[in-house]
Design a protein around this motif. Structure first.
Motif, PDB file in Angstrom:
ATOM      1  N   UNK A  27       0.825  -1.202   0.000  1.00 20.14           N
ATOM      2  CA  UNK A  27       0.000   0.000   0.000  1.00 20.14           C
ATOM      3  C   UNK A  27       0.865   1.260   0.000  1.00 20.14           C
ATOM      4  N   UNK A  28       1.906   1.251   0.829  1.00 20.29           N
ATOM      5  CA  UNK A  28       2.762   2.429   0.936  1.00 20.29           C
ATOM      6  C   UNK A  28       3.497   2.727  -0.359  1.00 20.29           C
ATOM      7  N   UNK A  29       3.841   1.674  -1.098  1.00 21.57           N
ATOM      8  CA  UNK A  29       4.614   1.855  -2.328  1.00 21.57           C
ATOM      9  C   UNK A  29       3.840   1.346  -3.544  1.00 21.57           C
ATOM     10  N   UNK A  30       2.514   1.507  -3.492  1.00 16.87           N
ATOM     11  CA  UNK A  30       1.668   1.018  -4.587  1.00 16.87           C
ATOM     12  C   UNK A  30       2.032   1.659  -5.913  1.00 16.87           C
ATOM     13  N   UNK A  31       2.351   2.939  -5.900  1.00 14.28           N
ATOM     14  CA  UNK A  31       2.699   3.629  -7.131  1.00 14.28           C
ATOM     15  C   UNK A  31       3.958   3.077  -7.767  1.00 14.28           C
ATOM     16  N   UNK A  32       4.957   2.807  -6.959  1.00 17.70           N
ATOM     17  CA  UNK A  32       6.205   2.243  -7.477  1.00 17.70           C
ATOM     18  C   UNK A  32       5.982   0.844  -8.039  1.00 17.70           C
ATOM     19  N   UNK A  33       5.214   0.044  -7.337  1.00 15.68           N
ATOM     20  CA  UNK A  33       4.929  -1.306  -7.812  1.00 15.68           C
ATOM     21  C   UNK A  33       4.156  -1.269  -9.132  1.00 15.68           C
ATOM     22  N   UNK A  34       3.205  -0.344  -9.244  1.00 15.96           N
ATOM     23  CA  UNK A  34       2.429  -0.224 -10.479  1.00 15.96           C
ATOM     24  C   UNK A  34       3.313   0.240 -11.635  1.00 15.96           C
ATOM     25  N   UNK A  35       4.214   1.171 -11.359  1.00 18.30           N
ATOM     26  CA  UNK A  35       5.118   1.661 -12.398  1.00 18.30           C
ATOM     27  C   UNK A  35       6.048   0.558 -12.886  1.00 18.30           C
ATOM     28  N   UNK A  36       6.552  -0.236 -11.963  1.00 11.29           N
ATOM     29  CA  UNK A  36       7.412  -1.352 -12.341  1.00 11.29           C
ATOM     30  C   UNK A  36       6.647  -2.378 -13.167  1.00 11.29           C
ATOM     31  N   UNK A  37       5.427  -2.699 -12.741  1.00  8.61           N
ATOM     32  CA  UNK A  37       4.626  -3.691 -13.466  1.00  8.61           C
ATOM     33  C   UNK A  37       4.322  -3.214 -14.883  1.00  8.61           C
ATOM     34  N   UNK A  38       4.070  -1.912 -15.023  1.00  5.71           N
ATOM     35  CA  UNK A  38       3.709  -1.380 -16.339  1.00  5.71           C
ATOM     36  C   UNK A  38       4.871  -1.437 -17.325  1.00  5.71           C
ATOM     37  N   UNK A  39       6.090  -1.316 -16.829  1.00  2.66           N
ATOM     38  CA  UNK A  39       7.257  -1.278 -17.710  1.00  2.66           C
ATOM     39  C   UNK A  39       8.080  -2.555 -17.675  1.00  2.66           C
ATOM     40  N   UNK A  59      13.516  -3.470  -4.591  1.00  2.00           N
ATOM     41  CA  UNK A  59      14.231  -3.506  -3.319  1.00  2.00           C
ATOM     42  C   UNK A  59      15.417  -2.555  -3.297  1.00  2.00           C
ATOM     43  N   UNK A  60      16.166  -2.501  -4.383  1.00  2.00           N
ATOM     44  CA  UNK A  60      17.433  -1.770  -4.400  1.00  2.00           C
ATOM     45  C   UNK A  60      17.301  -0.340  -4.912  1.00  2.00           C
ATOM     46  N   UNK A  61      16.208  -0.048  -5.607  1.00  5.33           N
ATOM     47  CA  UNK A  61      15.993   1.294  -6.134  1.00  5.33           C
ATOM     48  C   UNK A  61      16.595   1.474  -7.516  1.00  5.33           C
ATOM     49  N   UNK A  62      16.154   2.505  -8.194  1.00  5.27           N
ATOM     50  CA  UNK A  62      16.646   2.803  -9.532  1.00  5.27           C
ATOM     51  C   UNK A  62      15.720   3.777 -10.228  1.00  5.27           C
ATOM     52  N   UNK A  63      16.045   4.091 -11.465  1.00  3.78           N
ATOM     53  CA  UNK A  63      15.221   4.982 -12.281  1.00  3.78           C
ATOM     54  C   UNK A  63      14.760   4.230 -13.515  1.00  3.78           C
ATOM     55  N   UNK A  64      13.456   4.195 -13.750  1.00  3.05           N
ATOM     56  CA  UNK A  64      12.889   3.479 -14.885  1.00  3.05           C
ATOM     57  C   UNK A  64      13.052   4.303 -16.163  1.00  3.05           C
ATOM     58  N   UNK A  65      12.894   3.660 -17.324  1.00  4.13           N
ATOM     59  CA  UNK A  65      13.081   4.378 -18.594  1.00  4.13           C
ATOM     60  C   UNK A  65      12.233   5.631 -18.740  1.00  4.13           C
ATOM     61  N   UNK A  66      11.053   5.666 -18.107  1.00  5.71           N
ATOM     62  CA  UNK A  66      10.207   6.862 -18.235  1.00  5.71           C
ATOM     63  C   UNK A  66      10.534   7.933 -17.194  1.00  5.71           C
TER      64      UNK A  66
END
Length: 376
Positions: A27-39, A59-66
């Protein structure tokens, strides 16, 4: 579909939109999980929400292509996370082992959230954990009224994870009595849970796995049998390698906790965080940071988790009873409470450290005076 940095960053206040004191990771990181799933276009094991690569990135963090920023949940060796994630993609259960405060529970929760989208299938291990907590129990009203049936059966979190192909968690495995621990052997080896009262069984579907945590200072409490230990792939979570890494971990967690408690950010608080981490590391390691002075170590663990607690409490003191600036007087009492667990032996160790190390350290005069005041 793209998700903006603002909608996925914890710093932007994603977790602050809820009134829950501590939201679950999913729940706390729902946005990050959704962004990862989408890409995430890499192969995913059966019933996984993300690919192993995306789980490790979460877990480790990073920047996605978008441009979406994924915040680090664990600061440590990448290989440790990769081995843990890979283990969950096999039929081997995962045991996270380490001293107190090495983020075992934190990593366990975030792994389950990223893999299954649900970190709540949890068994909390204690000396009183019964066998039913791992296997199943009964609704005794229905049992007495209608006899044994599936309707009268109360599934454990592990049984639910098996039936749904999800990740179950067992916290503090070595605190559970040995005979209860061993109920996991059949589950982990045969991937089945017999229900002899009904002449039935629950077979694990693909996607099921289990993460357990254990404190390696608890050896001798309820040691794992060799049969059970063989069912796990053990990953040891180390203490932070460097002071800089530990300061980074403490700073991130204090910031997250402080915002969830509506505490104002403390200006220049990094100096006090660095001091707390320095004190804890030196007493924990039994030597000063420059390696010149050997020290006696107190009985406590002085873990990173305790450093986070000390700084968070100091931040609350500064906010409610000070001027909002985190100062030595705000953290001194917390450090004393963390160091002096044995009033006789630990107090002597602390006083010696204050007089021989802290007193002579440049720029630490205010810290020394604050610690002396609460140590009297």
């Amino acid at each position: 579909m793209t998700v903006s940095v603002e909608s996925t960053s914890v710093e932007a206040g994603e977790a602050e939109s809820t009134h829950t004191l501590r939201p679950h990771a999913e729940d706390a990181f729902a946005g990050e999980l959704a962004a990862l799933a989408a890409q995430d276009d890499r192969p995913r094991p059966a019933r996984w929400k993300l690919s192993p690569w995306a789980v490790a990135t979460y877990l480790l963090g990073g920047t996605l292509p978008d441009g979406t920023v994924i915040t680090p949940k664990y600061v440590g060796p990448r290989r440790i996370v990769e081995v843990a994630v890979t283990t969950l993609a096999t039929d081997r259960a995962l045991l996270l082992l380490g001293v107190p405060g090495t983020a075992k529970t934190w990593v366990s929760e975030h792994l389950a959230a990223a893999v299954s989208g649900d970190s709540t299938l949890l068994v909390q291990g204690t000396a009183g954990t019964p066998e039913e907590a791992i296997r199943y129990g009964w609704n005794y009203a229905r049992l007495l009224a209608h006899g044994p049936s599936r309707d009268a059966l109360v599934p454990s979190p592990v049984m639910r994870a098996m039936a749904d192909g999800m990740t179950a968690r067992v916290e503090e495995l070595t605190r559970i009595p040995a005979d209860v621990q061993d109920t996991l052997i059949t589950i982990l080896s045969e991937k089945t849970l017999p229900i002899p009262e009904l002449g039935q069984e629950v077979q694990a579907v693909r996607g099921f796995n289990l993460i357990a945590t254990a404190n390696d200072r608890d050896r001798g409490v309820n040691d794992l049998s060799s049969a059970l230990r063989r069912r796990f792939n053990t990953v040891v979570l180390p203490l932070p390698e460097s002071p800089e890494a530990e300061v980074d971990i403490v700073s991130r967690r204090v910031d997250q906790i402080g915002r969830s408690l509506d505490l104002p950010a403390a200006p220049d608080g990094l100096d006090e965080i660095r001091r707390v981490v320095t004190v804890f590391r030196e007493l924990r390691d039994g030597v000063t940071g420059d390696g010149r002075t050997k020290l006696k170590s107190p009985s406590g663990t002085l873990s990173t988790a305790e450093a986070i607690s000390v700084v968070t409490n100091g931040l609350a003191l500064a906010a409610h009873f000070g001027d909002g600036v985190l100062r030595p007087s705000d953290v001194a009492a917390g450090i004393l409470g963390a160091v002096v667990r044995d009033p006789a032996a630990d107090r002597v160790i602390w006083q010696e450290y204050l007089e021989t190390v802290v007193r002579e350290r440049d720029g630490w005069k205010d810290f020394y005076r604050a610690c002396r005041e609460v140590s009297v």
